[in-house]
Design an enzyme around this catalytic site. Structure first.
Site, PDB file in Angstrom:
ATOM      1  N   THR A  63     -11.768  -3.942  43.906  1.00 28.63           N
ATOM      2  CA  THR A  63     -10.587  -5.045  43.405  1.00 28.63           C
ATOM      3  C   THR A  63      -9.781  -5.608  44.824  1.00 28.63           C
ATOM      4  OG1 THR A  63      -9.333  -5.714  41.551  1.00 28.63           O
ATOM      5  CG2 THR A  63      -9.197  -3.947  42.245  1.00 28.63           C
ATOM      6  N   LYS A 111      -6.142   3.479  25.667  1.00 30.80           N
ATOM      7  CA  LYS A 111      -6.517   4.825  24.453  1.00 30.80           C
ATOM      8  C   LYS A 111      -5.070   5.317  25.024  1.00 30.80           C
ATOM      9  CE  LYS A 111      -8.093   8.693  21.936  1.00 30.80           C
ATOM     10  NZ  LYS A 111      -8.370   9.271  21.286  1.00 30.80           N
ATOM     11  N   GLY A 137     -12.628  10.959  20.638  1.00 28.13           N
ATOM     12  CA  GLY A 137     -13.117   9.777  19.864  1.00 28.13           C
ATOM     13  C   GLY A 137     -11.458   8.682  20.247  1.00 28.13           C
ATOM     14  N   GLY A 169      -9.657  -3.887  31.424  1.00 20.73           N
ATOM     15  CA  GLY A 169      -9.604  -4.450  29.949  1.00 20.73           C
ATOM     16  C   GLY A 169      -9.127  -3.468  29.693  1.00 20.73           C
ATOM     17  N   VAL A 200     -14.450  -6.888  29.856  1.00 17.44           N
ATOM     18  CA  VAL A 200     -14.495  -7.994  30.292  1.00 17.44           C
ATOM     19  C   VAL A 200     -15.492  -8.991  30.364  1.00 17.44           C
ATOM     20  CG1 VAL A 200     -12.264  -9.078  31.355  1.00 17.44           C
ATOM     21  CG2 VAL A 200     -11.691  -7.460  30.436  1.00 17.44           C
ATOM     22  N   SER A 203      -9.723  13.448  24.949  1.00 20.57           N
ATOM     23  CA  SER A 203     -10.023  12.127  24.576  1.00 20.57           C
ATOM     24  C   SER A 203     -10.962  13.294  23.466  1.00 20.57           C
ATOM     25  CB  SER A 203     -10.104  11.073  24.892  1.00 20.57           C
ATOM     26  OG  SER A 203     -10.342   9.805  24.037  1.00 20.57           O
ATOM     27  N   ASN A 257      -8.600  -8.549  34.989  1.00 17.93           N
ATOM     28  CA  ASN A 257      -9.520  -8.410  35.516  1.00 17.93           C
ATOM     29  C   ASN A 257     -10.154  -6.998  34.211  1.00 17.93           C
ATOM     30  OD1 ASN A 257      -7.481  -7.194  37.283  1.00 17.93           O
ATOM     31  ND2 ASN A 257      -8.927  -7.353  38.548  1.00 17.93           N
ATOM     32  N   LYS A 275      -8.071   4.796  29.729  1.00 21.02           N
ATOM     33  CA  LYS A 275      -6.261   4.752  29.994  1.00 21.02           C
ATOM     34  C   LYS A 275      -5.594   3.571  28.874  1.00 21.02           C
ATOM     35  CE  LYS A 275      -6.929   2.621  33.542  1.00 21.02           C
ATOM     36  NZ  LYS A 275      -8.484   2.228  34.176  1.00 21.02           N
TER      37      LYS A 275
END
Ligand code: IMP
Length: 435
Positions: free
Chosen positions: A237, A17, A413, A39, A298, A411, A37, A15
């Site tokens: 979470t 990027k 890359g 990253g 993380v 995406s 939490n 997410k």
């Protein structure tokens, strides 16, 4: 056009990027849940940034970023991140806003997270040990401390009572350790001094911004299957990563969310414990892990890897009301002879085509796969849909068919520019890509 961008799997979908790339289309990027939490790895001009608490839009100087009331904020982690990006030449002054209603993660929360995991033994969740769960527990238990409680005008007596109560409860739980509540209380003054310039009523701020025609992106952290209500409970979470969390986590009405884009990898990964029907425990899983550098940004933990799970994805479409999908890490599948997509499950020989709500049933689910041809020519770095090999385009078409939602972004890359925005899609009305 205010668009939500959120995780459609178990987090780590890439997410960061996508949010960073689309940010120039918006005036505000707002996070609505979670904490450090998360990253979010973003590469800008070959330089790697890992954002944990700050919205991924922060790397763009003209954009304002919001940390909503739905987050739990570890002030030391926030200050460290601000220092890190300031040192890289990015100024956050006047464009970072932290909700006065966000709850604080304080020193005792981290220890309680570690303790709670140790107590669970084999049933551990595999948390990030950042104190996230205990801070949300205090929030729901109505004993949490909010950013605004540190203000000069807030009741000092109430703050003192809350700190003393929470520290004493923690001392009671952790044997042979004694934390001094007065020290924790004294530390809050320094925290407030540094935090104060960023503190705002973000509901008012967003309402004014949206009314004046400014565009807002809502940035999810973690993913649908880690949502406290809709995820694979208890292996989740402690916040609402799904669309519903946007309204409660920022104080805005649902009509302000114009569109919802889910982000999913071209395969599946998960960190932490819990069932994962399409997991690959063999060399193929290792190949995905190596090819996709699947190690937690993380915690550094190796991620569990598996084939794309369309049952889970259809569930994400339903609970989030996804309008569109962004598929990331397409290039990681380059060179695979054949690929598999999990299209349904069986449980005890019975077919099941929806994601079960009960964890025991999910643990017994066997994946049913559709096998498709892989591709030999690389997708890596492709910037136009037409440039993808035929089999890669067919793979995307199959994902659309089995998930029931259009794939609008791909995406190929880690660089910002290695991205395809499908010009004939709904998303082309939502955003453009930078040159
Ligand atoms: P917690 O959020 O630290 O309490 O961890 C609960 C579960 O969510 C664990 O399985 C973590 O590995 C997982 N988790 C938390 N944050 C992320 C994330 O940003 N990406 C992927 N998994 C996460």
């Amino acid at each position: 056009m205010n668009i939500a961008v959120l995780g459609a799997q178990w987090g780590d979908e890439g997410k960061g990027k996508i949010v960073d790339l689309l940010t120039p289309n918006f005036s505000f990027v707002s996070r609505y849940q979670g904490g450090h939490n998360a990253g979010h790895t973003v590469y800008v001009n070959g330089r790697k940034f890992i954002l944990r608490l700050l919205p991924s839009g922060i790397l763009h100087a003209s954009v304002s970023c919001i940390i909503g009331n739905g987050l739990v904020v570890d002030p030391q982690a926030l200050f460290a991140e601000i220092d890190e990006i300031t040192a890289a030449g990015i100024d956050v002054t006047g464009r970072l806003f932290v909700s006065s209603k966000a709850h604080l993660i304080l020193p005792y929360h981290k220890e309680l997270d570690v303790l709670s995991e140790a107590k669970r033994g084999e049933r551990k969740i595999g948390t990030t040990s950042r104190g996230i769960g205990p801070a949300y527990e205090d929030k729901i238990g109505r004993r949490g401390i909010r950013v605004g409680d540190l203000a000069e005008h807030a009741s000092r007596q109430m703050l003192e009572d809350a700190v003393r109560h929470n520290v004493e409860a923690r001392n009671h739980l952790i044997p042979d350790a004694h934390m001094d509540w007065r020290e924790v209380l004294a530390g809050l003054d320094a925290i407030w001094t540094r935090l104060r310039p960023f503190v705002a009523d973000v509901s008012v701020l967003l309402d004014e911004a949206i009314r004046s025609g400014k565009r807002v992106m809502f940035e999810g952290a973690q993913g649908t299957l880690l949502d406290i209500d809709h995820g694979t409970y208890p292996y989740v979470t402690s916040s609402n990563a799904t669309t519903g969390g946007i309204c409660t986590g920022l104080g805005i009405g649902p009509r302000h969310i114009t569109g919802v884009m889910g982000v999913a990898k071209a395969y599946t990964t998960r960190v932490g414990e819990g069932p994962f029907p399409s997991e690959l425990l063999d060399d193929m899983g290792q190949k995905l892990r190596d090819g996709g550098s699947e190690y937690g940004s993380v915690t550094g933990r190796p991620r569990r890897c598996g084939w794309f799970d369309a049952v889970a994805l259809r569930y994400a479409v339903r609970v989030n009301g996804l309008d569109a999908l962004a598929i990331t890490k397409m290039d990681v599948l380059d060179g695979f002879e054949t690929l598999k997509i999990c299209t349904s499950y069986t449980v005890g020989g019975q077919a099941l085509d929806h994601f079960p709500s009960e964890i025991g049933q999910l643990a017994r689910c066997e994946p049913v796969y559709r096998e498709v041809k892989g591709w030999t020519a690389p997708t890596a770095g492709a910037r136009r849909f037409e440039d993808l090999p035929d089999e890669a385009r067919a793979y995307i078409a199959t994902l659309e068919e089995v998930c029931g939602v259009p794939v609008v972004l791909i995406s190929t890359g880690s660089d910002r520019h290695d991205t395809i925005l499908r010009s004939d899609s709904l998303a082309a009305r939502w955003f453009t890509l930078p040159d």
